[in-house]
Design a protein around this motif. Sequence first.
Motif, mmCIF file in Angstrom:
data_model
loop_
_atom_site.group_PDB
_atom_site.id
_atom_site.type_symbol
_atom_site.label_atom_id
_atom_site.label_comp_id
_atom_site.label_asym_id
_atom_site.label_seq_id
_atom_site.Cartn_x
_atom_site.Cartn_y
_atom_site.Cartn_z
ATOM 1 N N MET A 1 0.700 -1.053 -0.051
ATOM 2 C CA MET A 1 0.005 -0.079 -0.093
ATOM 3 C C MET A 1 0.716 1.209 -0.067
ATOM 4 O O MET A 1 0.278 2.349 -0.364
ATOM 5 N N ALA A 2 1.975 1.178 0.742
ATOM 6 C CA ALA A 2 2.788 2.412 0.817
ATOM 7 C C ALA A 2 3.286 2.967 -0.383
ATOM 8 O O ALA A 2 3.692 4.290 -0.721
ATOM 9 N N ARG A 3 3.466 2.118 -1.566
ATOM 10 C CA ARG A 3 4.117 2.496 -2.993
ATOM 11 C C ARG A 3 2.949 3.132 -3.687
ATOM 12 O O ARG A 3 3.273 3.990 -4.524
ATOM 13 N N PHE A 4 1.554 3.253 -3.265
ATOM 14 C CA PHE A 4 0.587 3.920 -3.989
ATOM 15 C C PHE A 4 0.582 5.473 -3.655
ATOM 16 O O PHE A 4 -0.419 6.235 -4.205
ATOM 17 N N ASP A 5 1.461 5.733 -2.802
ATOM 18 C CA ASP A 5 1.649 7.351 -2.324
ATOM 19 C C ASP A 5 1.987 7.965 -3.732
ATOM 20 O O ASP A 5 1.878 9.290 -3.679
ATOM 21 N N ASP A 6 2.719 7.203 -4.600
ATOM 22 C CA ASP A 6 3.037 7.754 -5.996
ATOM 23 C C ASP A 6 1.752 7.528 -6.890
ATOM 24 O O ASP A 6 1.239 6.491 -6.986
ATOM 25 N N GLU A 7 1.276 8.600 -7.388
ATOM 26 C CA GLU A 7 0.116 8.501 -8.006
ATOM 27 C C GLU A 7 0.111 8.078 -9.399
ATOM 28 O O GLU A 7 -0.716 7.421 -9.975
ATOM 29 N N GLN A 8 1.292 7.912 -9.971
ATOM 30 C CA GLN A 8 1.809 7.318 -11.230
ATOM 31 C C GLN A 8 1.813 5.776 -11.098
ATOM 32 O O GLN A 8 1.797 5.059 -12.138
ATOM 33 N N VAL A 9 1.953 5.187 -9.979
ATOM 34 C CA VAL A 9 1.698 3.757 -9.662
ATOM 35 C C VAL A 9 0.426 3.058 -9.625
ATOM 36 O O VAL A 9 -0.472 3.664 -8.867
ATOM 37 N N GLY A 10 0.189 2.426 -10.525
ATOM 38 C CA GLY A 10 -1.261 1.804 -10.661
ATOM 39 C C GLY A 10 -1.213 0.366 -10.168
ATOM 40 O O GLY A 10 -2.350 -0.163 -9.687
ATOM 41 N N MET A 11 0.132 -0.334 -9.990
ATOM 42 C CA MET A 11 -0.158 -1.927 -9.501
ATOM 43 C C MET A 11 1.396 -1.825 -8.945
ATOM 44 O O MET A 11 2.361 -1.561 -9.146
ATOM 45 N N VAL A 12 1.208 -2.525 -7.723
ATOM 46 C CA VAL A 12 2.621 -3.123 -6.987
ATOM 47 C C VAL A 12 2.547 -4.535 -6.826
ATOM 48 O O VAL A 12 1.336 -5.178 -6.510
ATOM 49 N N ASP A 13 3.693 -5.073 -7.200
ATOM 50 C CA ASP A 13 3.715 -6.531 -7.276
ATOM 51 C C ASP A 13 4.719 -6.818 -6.027
ATOM 52 O O ASP A 13 5.831 -6.275 -5.895
ATOM 53 N N ALA A 14 4.324 -7.706 -4.991
ATOM 54 C CA ALA A 14 5.286 -8.210 -4.162
ATOM 55 C C ALA A 14 6.059 -9.275 -4.695
ATOM 56 O O ALA A 14 6.250 -9.672 -5.787
ATOM 57 N N GLY B 1 11.290 0.849 -15.329
ATOM 58 C CA GLY B 1 9.883 1.428 -15.569
ATOM 59 C C GLY B 1 9.428 0.559 -16.734
ATOM 60 O O GLY B 1 8.589 1.158 -17.619
ATOM 61 N N LEU B 2 9.925 -0.637 -16.935
ATOM 62 C CA LEU B 2 9.137 -1.678 -18.304
ATOM 63 C C LEU B 2 8.660 -2.831 -17.503
ATOM 64 O O LEU B 2 8.039 -3.544 -18.370
ATOM 65 N N LEU B 3 8.269 -2.648 -16.258
ATOM 66 C CA LEU B 3 7.643 -3.975 -15.746
ATOM 67 C C LEU B 3 6.251 -4.069 -16.099
ATOM 68 O O LEU B 3 5.562 -3.132 -15.927
ATOM 69 N N ALA B 4 5.780 -5.204 -16.782
ATOM 70 C CA ALA B 4 4.256 -5.197 -17.108
ATOM 71 C C ALA B 4 3.850 -6.717 -16.686
ATOM 72 O O ALA B 4 2.918 -7.492 -17.531
ATOM 73 N N VAL B 5 4.342 -7.308 -15.638
ATOM 74 C CA VAL B 5 3.850 -8.887 -15.079
ATOM 75 C C VAL B 5 3.798 -8.654 -13.589
ATOM 76 O O VAL B 5 4.340 -7.799 -13.115
ATOM 77 N N GLY B 6 3.014 -9.610 -13.132
ATOM 78 C CA GLY B 6 3.291 -9.632 -11.615
ATOM 79 C C GLY B 6 2.625 -11.079 -11.298
ATOM 80 O O GLY B 6 2.667 -11.950 -12.019
ATOM 81 N N SER B 7 2.698 -11.141 -9.901
ATOM 82 C CA SER B 7 2.586 -12.599 -9.442
ATOM 83 C C SER B 7 0.948 -12.594 -8.789
ATOM 84 O O SER B 7 0.712 -11.673 -7.854
ATOM 85 N N GLY B 8 -0.053 -13.127 -9.230
ATOM 86 C CA GLY B 8 -1.441 -13.185 -9.090
ATOM 87 C C GLY B 8 -1.485 -13.428 -7.593
ATOM 88 O O GLY B 8 -2.563 -12.919 -7.000
#
Length: 240
Positions: free
Chosen positions: A7-20, A53-60
């Motif tokens: 959740m802390a990474r969403f302080d940046d408005e440009q971040v739409g998804m965070v992957d653990a 800034g190229l990440l476009a995958v995640g762990s479901g």
Amino acid sequence: ECIERLMARFDDEQVGMVDAELRFDADHSEVGRSQGWYWRYERRVRRLESELGLLAVGSGACLAVRRNLLRTLPVNVGEDCVVPLMVVASGRRVVQEPTALAWDSMPSDPKRELQTRARMTARNIIGTLSYPRLLNPISNPGLAFGLWSHKLLRWLSPLWLFLLLAGSIALGFAGSAWRLVWMVPASLAILAVLGANAQHLRVRVPVAGAIWSFMLANLGFAWGIVKACSGRTITRYSSR
């Protein structure tokens, strides 16, 4: 603390998804050990893509996304593939948070590993191809590079292996001096069979086990490609 760190990474408005960072419990089978090597490499690639800034995958299993960016998912795609594409298509960034940790167990049964690879490959190919704009290297050079190199070309590895095999056979027929080339695919096949039998007997044969695991993963990729091209929907496999 995984959720709080996501959740802390969403302080940046440009971040739409965070992957653990998804980690797997130790598995001493040859399949589990080899897949563990692969996953450590995958984690490193994701971390570097996030920094670039190229990440476009995640762990479901352990991703968080802004609610307003989430859309209903078709049944024949995976959330770990399509949700990041939804986010980057909206102009937001996908980032990885390496201090947010989640844990899972690695498939150690060859049949289960084969089914998992096939399911993931088929669903992810369908999902990735549903965003053709992101694959265009002219309009999206960075994202396209990441998607082609990290995903599509990797899933097509059975094709590259087949071309190498065909090339080896052709060279063998080109003259007696080239017939030693045949020893390479023949040796790999023998080691893969040895590794499969060692896995069944619960005996460790390090090199053979790694080659068997590699071949098993590529069989799963090939099966998934066939299913994706045939249009068959794979929603899940039973664990039985």
